[in-house]
Design a protein around this motif. Structure first.
Motif, PDB file in Angstrom:
ATOM      1  N   THR A 148       0.820  -1.221   0.000  1.00 55.89           N
ATOM      2  CA  THR A 148       0.000   0.000   0.000  1.00 55.89           C
ATOM      3  C   THR A 148       0.852   1.267   0.000  1.00 55.89           C
ATOM      4  O   THR A 148       0.306   2.370  -0.038  1.00 55.89           O
ATOM      5  N   VAL A 181      -0.726   8.021   2.990  1.00 48.89           N
ATOM      6  CA  VAL A 181      -1.650   7.166   3.730  1.00 48.89           C
ATOM      7  C   VAL A 181      -1.030   5.782   3.966  1.00 48.89           C
ATOM      8  O   VAL A 181      -1.164   5.203   5.042  1.00 48.89           O
ATOM      9  N   VAL A 185      -0.574   3.564   7.551  1.00 45.75           N
ATOM     10  CA  VAL A 185      -1.318   2.305   7.604  1.00 45.75           C
ATOM     11  C   VAL A 185      -0.358   1.138   7.845  1.00 45.75           C
ATOM     12  O   VAL A 185      -0.607   0.265   8.688  1.00 45.75           O
ATOM     13  N   PHE A 535      -6.738   0.902  -1.410  1.00 48.82           N
ATOM     14  CA  PHE A 535      -6.434   0.379  -0.078  1.00 48.82           C
ATOM     15  C   PHE A 535      -7.366  -0.772   0.308  1.00 48.82           C
ATOM     16  O   PHE A 535      -6.936  -1.756   0.897  1.00 48.82           O
ATOM     17  N   THR A 575      -6.650  -1.001   9.946  1.00 45.70           N
ATOM     18  CA  THR A 575      -6.178  -0.343   8.729  1.00 45.70           C
ATOM     19  C   THR A 575      -7.292   0.471   8.065  1.00 45.70           C
ATOM     20  O   THR A 575      -7.028   1.529   7.489  1.00 45.70           O
ATOM     21  N   ALA A 579      -6.896   4.433   7.298  1.00 46.28           N
ATOM     22  CA  ALA A 579      -6.998   4.851   5.903  1.00 46.28           C
ATOM     23  C   ALA A 579      -8.152   5.830   5.692  1.00 46.28           C
ATOM     24  O   ALA A 579      -7.981   6.873   5.048  1.00 46.28           O
ATOM     25  N   ILE A 583      -7.348   9.555   4.242  1.00 44.51           N
ATOM     26  CA  ILE A 583      -7.572   9.778   2.804  1.00 44.51           C
ATOM     27  C   ILE A 583      -8.213  11.139   2.512  1.00 44.51           C
ATOM     28  O   ILE A 583      -7.712  11.888   1.654  1.00 44.51           O
TER      29      ILE A 583
END
Length: 589
Positions: A148, A181, A185, A535, A575, A579, A583
């Motif tokens: 990611t 991000v 994460v 994600f 997560t 996220a 975001i």
């Protein structure tokens, strides 16, 4: 709603359960769906074939070549040798393992990273006295988290980005843009795995422990020098169609005859190794001319250059799934003999030839040396690793392969050229410098993934052109009550659930037009929703079937399905929270 929209919805709805529960590969299911939509006139030939000209697809293909060059030169082995070391505690061991795995997975596809690390981790776990099952699932999860961090991290990121710039070139993203991000994460996920992973994973017995004592699943006999079997073939001696056993190999004067054929002639003093049940010893004792071996050490514990002992993890696409080993003529097809089968951390008992294979079964195979190279890229096996006879990797060009990848990253990051062009130049340079042969490059291409991606474009086009995507977007907006935050959460949850059941590329590509239509109808930027798709498609921690690396560690770690829910459930939630909180801050609505 137009008829084409209804047809698109019906086909797409049927695709997901077929991919999740049938033995057909996702590429076959999706290609079949595209052909059906083309035949029904929902899409035209240009739309059906659009995926085969996608920049995202070609970027993924060129990256496979780069990854192959690193694997072929021993580049990942070189990293392993320098980073694992001798930690003093389990927490430090996890940090030594997970940080480099996550970092590597940010730059190259995580499947070869995990495939290379698994044999090393199994050996390392014995040396540092840490059970392998405490390391293998965190290894897979760390590789997913690392993917990611950059657009190169997973094929899904590259494909979604390709869809985005095909739709609007102004929305192009930099290679490390999602790191804003992705890094938080990954860090939160890694801390969770280090602190809580050892506590949440129950004790399990892996395949390595199951296969540790060959005498549990093999019987050894000798051919009496004065007996009636001398100079008779295996077929003539009645050793070809035994009920409980089958002849695996013959040791003769210090050499080995592996994967024995029916026409092989027996010599006095030959040491015969049979695989199967202990009850089969009675059957052997009734054959005149065979006597119990006088040697103490098991033949499988010796190292012969003519054969390899190999552990292979069965893929969910293996043609032997649901079939008995004997009926499928496994030895004839692969040139390897099955010695034992491990499932759920236990050796499968009973008649070996009657065992029906299941996904993630670990097979202990006896094969000739070329077997590994010949079948390493086979879709029938997720992982093939040597148990003995390992050769030291040659690292002379490893740094060159890494330098080429670094150059590709630099070109793409600085915007000198597009990601596809940078990957293409890197792949060409890897071939020109000998870091990767043309044959290895061809074997390194995961055609199933590439076909899945290409076919997914056709389904996405059908949803968009027929108006079905717009209708689904209206429904989504109604459920979200016009709130961009609720819509963002709904997109994340939907893609996460889909990617837990089917391939993440298909889940991302098929939902992409619906997500874009939803953002347009709401009058907000599509960027936060596109990044959420990236994600969510990578958040595959809930099940072993959700992501290929999970299935790769499932058998060797001796895990059960509930182990993934236990460790991966909260990681999925954790997560998602990180996220979804970050975001919209980086890409405002």
């Amino acid at each position: 709603m137009p008829l084409d929209a209804w047809l698109s919805l019906v086909v797409v709805t049927a695709v997901f359960p077929l991919m999740a529960f049938s033995r057909l590969g996702p590429d076959i299911v999706l290609l079949g769906a595209v052909i059906l939509l083309l035949t029904l006139g929902v899409i035209d030939p240009g739309q059906a074939l659009a995926g085969f000209s996608s920049t995202g697809l070609f970027t993924v293909a060129f990256m496979y070549v780069l990854v192959t060059s690193i694997r072929e030169t021993g580049g990942i082995d070189l990293i392993i040798r320098h980073v694992l070391g001798c930690p003093r505690s389990e927490g430090r061991a996890l940090m030594r393992l997970l940080l480099p795995v996550a970092s590597l997975s940010g730059l190259i596809n995580n499947t070869p990273v995990v495939a290379t690390f698994i044999p090393a981790v199994l050996s390392w776990s014995r040396r540092v006295a840490i059970p392998a099952h405490r390391l293998l699932m965190p290894l897979s999860f760390a590789s997913i988290l690392g993917g990611t961090i950059t657009l190169f991290g997973t094929s899904t990121n590259l494909v979604v980005h390709g869809l985005l710039i095909d739709r609007d070139p102004a929305l192009t993203m930099g290679l490390f843009d999602i790191a804003w991000v992705g890094v938080p994460v990954a860090l939160v996920g890694l801390v969770y795995l280090v602190l809580l992973g050892p506590r949440l994973l129950p004790a399990r017995r892996g395949a390595e422990a199951v296969f540790e004592n060959p005498r549990e699943f093999t019987i050894e006999m000798e051919v009496d020098t004065d007996g009636p079997l001398v100079d008779r073939t295996v077929e003539e001696a009645g050793l070809r169609h035994l009920q409980e056993l089958f002849l695996v190999e013959i040791e003769r004067e210090g050499n080995i005859v592996s994967v024995v054929g029916p026409g092989e002639r027996l010599k006095g003093g030959d040491r015969l190794v049979f695989a199967g049940t202990s009850e089969g010893a009675v059957e052997l004792q009734q054959i005149r001319g065979l006597v119990p071996t006088r040697q103490g050490e098991s033949n499988l514990e010796k190292d012969f250059k003519e054969r390899r002992l190999v552990e292979a993890v069965v893929s969910d696409q293996c043609q032997f799934i649901g079939r008995r080993i004997r009926d499928g003529h496994f030895r004839t097809l692969y040139g390897a003999a099955v010695l034992a089968v491990c499932r759920g951390g236990e050796r499968v008992a009973g008649n070996l030839g009657q065992i029906r294979l299941q996904p993630a079964d670990v097979l202990l195979l006896e094969a000739r040396p070329p077997f590994i190279e010949r079948h390493r890229q086979s879709r029938d096996f997720l992982l093939i690793s040597k148990v003995n006879g390992s050769a030291r990797p040659v690292h002379e060009k490893a740094w060159l392969a890494w330098a080429i990848l670094a150059g590709v990253v630099l070109l793409a990051t600085l915007g000198v050229t597009s990601m596809m062009n940078a990957a293409m130049l890197g792949a060409a340079l890897a071939l020109a410098t000998g870091c990767c042969t043309v044959g290895a490059a061809k074997r390194g291409l995961d055609t199933q993934v590439l076909l899945t991606i290409a076919a997914s474009f056709g389904l996405g086009a059908a949803l968009e052109s027929s108006g079905a995507a717009a209708m689904l977007a209206d429904i989504a907006l109604g459920l979200a009550d016009g709130s961009p935050w609720l819509l963002l959460g709904a997109v994340y949850v939907l893609v996460t659930l889909l990617t837990s059941l089917v391939t993440n590329n298909a889940a991302a590509v098929i939902t992409f037009p619906v997500v874009m239509a939803s953002a347009e109808n709401l009058g907000v930027s599509p960027m936060p929703y596109v990044v959420a798709v990236m994600f969510a498609a990578s958040a595959s921690f809930l099940t072993p079937i959700g992501y290929q690396t999970n299935l790769m560690v499932f058998g060797p770690g001796g895990y059960r399905f509930t182990d993934f829910l236990r460790l991966g459930g909260f990681l999925n939630l954790l997560t998602a929270v990180v996220a979804l909180a970050l975001i919209p801050l980086i890409w405002p609505f």
